[in-house]
Design a protein around this motif. Structure first.
Motif, PDB file in Angstrom:
ATOM      1  N   LYS A 147      18.216 -44.633  -1.516  1.00 21.35           N
ATOM      2  CA  LYS A 147      16.877 -44.368  -2.050  1.00 21.35           C
ATOM      3  C   LYS A 147      16.365 -45.561  -2.851  1.00 21.35           C
ATOM      4  O   LYS A 147      15.183 -45.898  -2.791  1.00 21.35           O
ATOM      5  CB  LYS A 147      16.925 -43.105  -2.920  1.00 21.35           C
ATOM      6  CG  LYS A 147      15.599 -42.609  -3.417  1.00 21.35           C
ATOM      7  CD  LYS A 147      15.793 -41.310  -4.178  1.00 21.35           C
ATOM      8  CE  LYS A 147      14.515 -40.845  -4.813  1.00 21.35           C
ATOM      9  NZ  LYS A 147      14.687 -39.622  -5.587  1.00 21.35           N
ATOM     10  N   ALA A 148      17.264 -46.236  -3.570  1.00 20.09           N
ATOM     11  CA  ALA A 148      16.881 -47.387  -4.395  1.00 20.09           C
ATOM     12  C   ALA A 148      16.475 -48.596  -3.537  1.00 20.09           C
ATOM     13  O   ALA A 148      15.699 -49.440  -3.994  1.00 20.09           O
ATOM     14  CB  ALA A 148      18.015 -47.770  -5.334  1.00 20.09           C
ATOM     15  N   ARG A 149      16.999 -48.692  -2.305  1.00 20.27           N
ATOM     16  CA  ARG A 149      16.708 -49.871  -1.485  1.00 20.27           C
ATOM     17  C   ARG A 149      15.727 -49.599  -0.340  1.00 20.27           C
ATOM     18  O   ARG A 149      15.451 -50.485   0.471  1.00 20.27           O
ATOM     19  CB  ARG A 149      18.002 -50.479  -0.958  1.00 20.27           C
ATOM     20  CG  ARG A 149      18.753 -49.669   0.041  1.00 20.27           C
ATOM     21  CD  ARG A 149      20.024 -50.391   0.542  1.00 20.27           C
ATOM     22  NE  ARG A 149      20.647 -49.632   1.578  1.00 20.27           N
ATOM     23  CZ  ARG A 149      21.562 -48.694   1.398  1.00 20.27           C
ATOM     24  NH1 ARG A 149      21.978 -48.406   0.175  1.00 20.27           N
ATOM     25  NH2 ARG A 149      22.070 -48.042   2.423  1.00 20.27           N
ATOM     26  N   SER A 150      15.202 -48.386  -0.257  1.00 24.15           N
ATOM     27  CA  SER A 150      14.254 -48.042   0.809  1.00 24.15           C
ATOM     28  C   SER A 150      13.006 -47.424   0.209  1.00 24.15           C
ATOM     29  O   SER A 150      12.969 -47.095  -0.973  1.00 24.15           O
ATOM     30  CB  SER A 150      14.912 -47.094   1.807  1.00 24.15           C
ATOM     31  OG  SER A 150      15.274 -45.888   1.173  1.00 24.15           O
ATOM     32  N   ARG A 151      11.992 -47.273   1.033  1.00 23.51           N
ATOM     33  CA  ARG A 151      10.698 -46.747   0.566  1.00 23.51           C
ATOM     34  C   ARG A 151      10.450 -45.373   1.152  1.00 23.51           C
ATOM     35  O   ARG A 151      10.813 -45.098   2.298  1.00 23.51           O
ATOM     36  CB  ARG A 151       9.579 -47.681   1.010  1.00 23.51           C
ATOM     37  CG  ARG A 151       9.749 -49.155   0.649  1.00 23.51           C
ATOM     38  CD  ARG A 151       9.461 -49.441  -0.749  1.00 23.51           C
ATOM     39  NE  ARG A 151       8.115 -48.982  -1.065  1.00 23.51           N
ATOM     40  CZ  ARG A 151       7.392 -49.480  -2.014  1.00 23.51           C
ATOM     41  NH1 ARG A 151       7.841 -50.440  -2.764  1.00 23.51           N
ATOM     42  NH2 ARG A 151       6.189 -49.013  -2.259  1.00 23.51           N
ATOM     43  N   ARG A 152       9.789 -44.525   0.377  1.00 24.78           N
ATOM     44  CA  ARG A 152       9.428 -43.197   0.873  1.00 24.78           C
ATOM     45  C   ARG A 152       8.410 -43.318   1.994  1.00 24.78           C
ATOM     46  O   ARG A 152       8.491 -42.679   3.021  1.00 24.78           O
ATOM     47  CB  ARG A 152       8.861 -42.346  -0.255  1.00 24.78           C
ATOM     48  CG  ARG A 152       8.460 -40.950   0.198  1.00 24.78           C
ATOM     49  CD  ARG A 152       7.821 -40.144  -0.904  1.00 24.78           C
ATOM     50  NE  ARG A 152       8.846 -39.617  -1.804  1.00 24.78           N
ATOM     51  CZ  ARG A 152       8.566 -39.102  -2.996  1.00 24.78           C
ATOM     52  NH1 ARG A 152       7.320 -39.035  -3.415  1.00 24.78           N
ATOM     53  NH2 ARG A 152       9.531 -38.640  -3.743  1.00 24.78           N
ATOM     54  N   TRP A 153       7.400 -44.131   1.793  1.00 26.93           N
ATOM     55  CA  TRP A 153       6.341 -44.303   2.786  1.00 26.93           C
ATOM     56  C   TRP A 153       6.278 -45.734   3.282  1.00 26.93           C
ATOM     57  O   TRP A 153       6.728 -46.027   4.366  1.00 26.93           O
ATOM     58  CB  TRP A 153       4.979 -43.869   2.225  1.00 26.93           C
ATOM     59  CG  TRP A 153       4.832 -42.372   2.165  1.00 26.93           C
ATOM     60  CD1 TRP A 153       4.972 -41.570   1.075  1.00 26.93           C
ATOM     61  CD2 TRP A 153       4.519 -41.489   3.251  1.00 26.93           C
ATOM     62  NE1 TRP A 153       4.779 -40.247   1.421  1.00 26.93           N
ATOM     63  CE2 TRP A 153       4.490 -40.177   2.751  1.00 26.93           C
ATOM     64  CE3 TRP A 153       4.255 -41.693   4.597  1.00 26.93           C
ATOM     65  CZ2 TRP A 153       4.198 -39.074   3.555  1.00 26.93           C
ATOM     66  CZ3 TRP A 153       3.973 -40.592   5.399  1.00 26.93           C
ATOM     67  CH2 TRP A 153       3.938 -39.306   4.871  1.00 26.93           C
ATOM     68  N   ILE A 154       5.625 -46.618   2.523  1.00 30.86           N
ATOM     69  CA  ILE A 154       5.492 -48.011   3.003  1.00 30.86           C
ATOM     70  C   ILE A 154       5.956 -49.008   1.963  1.00 30.86           C
ATOM     71  O   ILE A 154       6.142 -48.712   0.837  1.00 30.86           O
ATOM     72  CB  ILE A 154       4.044 -48.346   3.427  1.00 30.86           C
ATOM     73  CG1 ILE A 154       3.050 -48.056   2.296  1.00 30.86           C
ATOM     74  CG2 ILE A 154       3.674 -47.561   4.657  1.00 30.86           C
ATOM     75  CD1 ILE A 154       1.653 -48.520   2.582  1.00 30.86           C
TER      76      ILE A 154
END
Length: 154
Positions: A147-154
């Motif tokens: 979660k810390a290294r990825s985005r929910r949307w963009i």
């Protein structure tokens, strides 16, 4: 096993519903298109459609390839962080929002822009936030790191 994030398949229902509402409003209550009607704007809209479709197809293929569910109302059995999930936590939902924006370009209807916004809000509240709680409960620190290294949307 941790229970699923939702007991109802919200994302496909929301996508089809917002698409139908936007189409109905476009037909029965058209609004003038406030956007540019030029070549570059047209090709950006087309790119939204291509990118949206690519995200949806690759998102499903990645889930299937990792042998976990692609059904939003089923519990995840594996944390998938490959394919489009490297960058986006919700590539299928992002792809669906991009398809609605593509719909705005091809119909020249502002209702599809409103539908994309409504879809984004509703899928976030009804599916994504509960899904994030489910994934955190199921995968703990591994999910928090992702979660810390990825985005929910963009």
């Amino acid at each position: 096993m941790t229970p699923p994030a939702a007991s109802f398949p919200w994302p496909p229902v929301l996508f089809v519903s917002t698409l139908a509402i936007a189409w109905g409003l476009t037909v029965f209550l058209p609004l003038p298109w406030p956007g540019l009607d030029d070549g570059p704007a047209h090709w950006i809209g087309i790119a939204f459609g291509i990118l949206g479709l690519a995200l949806i197809v690759s998102g499903f293929a990645t889930l299937v390839g990792n042998r976990t569910t692609y059904l939003p109302h089923r519990a995840s059995t594996k944390l998938v962080t490959t394919g489009p999930y490297i960058r986006f936590r919700n590539p299928i939902y992002l792809g669906e929002a991009l398809l609605l924006l593509f719909g705005a370009e091809i119909t020249k209807s502002v209702w599809f822009v409103a539908a994309a916004l409504l879809f984004g809000i509703l899928v976030s509240v009804l599916q994504i936030i509960p899904e994030e709680r489910h994934l955190e409960a199921a995968f703990g620190e591994e999910y928090l790191a992702y979660k810390a290294r990825s985005r929910r949307w963009i």
